[in-house]
Design an enzyme around this catalytic site. Structure first.
Site, short mmCIF file in Angstrom:
data_model
loop_
_atom_site.label_atom_id
_atom_site.label_comp_id
_atom_site.label_asym_id
_atom_site.label_seq_id
_atom_site.Cartn_x
_atom_site.Cartn_y
_atom_site.Cartn_z
N CYS A 184 0.71 -1.01 0.16
CA CYS A 184 0.01 -0.05 -0.11
C CYS A 184 0.90 1.30 0.09
O CYS A 184 1.55 1.64 0.88
CB CYS A 184 -1.01 0.21 1.22
SG CYS A 184 -1.65 1.62 1.80
N CYS B 165 0.13 3.91 2.71
CA CYS B 165 0.42 3.30 3.87
C CYS B 165 2.07 3.46 4.34
O CYS B 165 2.52 3.94 5.30
CB CYS B 165 0.17 1.77 4.01
SG CYS B 165 -1.63 1.57 3.79
#
Length: 228
Positions: free
Chosen positions: A149, A152
């Site tokens: 991600c 993230c």
């Protein structure tokens, strides 16, 4: 000083290195000796190897031998510099053409063993953490993301800094939703549909959430839920 980033020249060395690393994060730069971009990023990797002793850093040069060229072909590396991240002998992430800041973010995200962040691996872990801090007045900040991600990874260095700075008043934890079925069930229970999602928990209850990777917005939300 001895260069902390050792070169891998053979397949036997590569396999032995992965085996010896165990569960540590291994970061391998696939490079070429005459590549300007490889030379540009290499000092950043050397610096990281000195500041992140729990991470193993290695270098493989395509133009060293036919054997190293075959290692490039096996991993599907076509352009350099190319970074592949391994854990427990398995490939967990790879990046091509990244900047120094992106490399730092990746290393922290996939290799962080900081005691400032509590790593959660199940719904039971979450429940135990909530129970532990139900009555101590601390805000629990739960960073919910996925293994692969970009946003993230981008925000994680900020999360680490905040966790260390706010250790007296807040508890920071994270969970990868795709780590196992139990973690994925937790995401569904909490209606987490985008990542990263930060859940703010106080007194045993979820008081709010922030979805996104904006550093300023995250800090603002944390301060709001702390009552600052």
């Amino acid at each position: 000083k001895e260069d902390p980033v050792k070169m891998i020249s053979t397949e036997l060395e590569f396999q032995a290195m992965l085996r010896d690393a165990g569960e540590k994060l291994v970061v391998v730069e696939y490079a070429e000796s005459h590549s300007v971009n490889s030379k540009r990023i290499y000092p950043a990797m050397v610096e990281l190897s000195r500041t992140c002793p729990d991470v193993v850093f290695r270098l493989i040069l395509a133009d060293e031998s036919e054997e190293t060229k075959e290692m490039f072909r096996r991993e599907g590396v076509a352009k350099v510099p190319h970074f592949i991240f391994y854990k427990s002998g398995e490939k967990v992430h790879e990046e091509e053409g990244i900047t120094e800041d992106m490399l730092l973010g990746d290393v922290l995200y996939y290799g962080d063993s900081s005691s400032a962040i509590t790593q959660l691996h199940s719904r039971g872990d979450v429940e135990a953490l909530i129970r532990k801090h139900r009555d101590d007045g601390k805000l629990v900040v739960l960073d919910v993301g996925l293994k692969h991600c970009g946003p993230c990874v981008k925000v994680y260095p900020t999360v680490i800094k905040l966790a260390k700075k706010m250790a007296d008043t807040a508890v920071f934890a994270r969970m990868h939703g795709d780590e196992n079925d139990d973690c994925m069930a937790f995401l569904k229970e909490r209606n987490v549909v985008e990542v990263p999602t930060f859940l703010f928990i106080r007194g045993g209850e979820v008081r709010g959430r922030y979805v996104g990777s904006g550093k300023g917005e995250l800090i603002g939300e944390i301060l709001k839920h702390q009552g600052v």
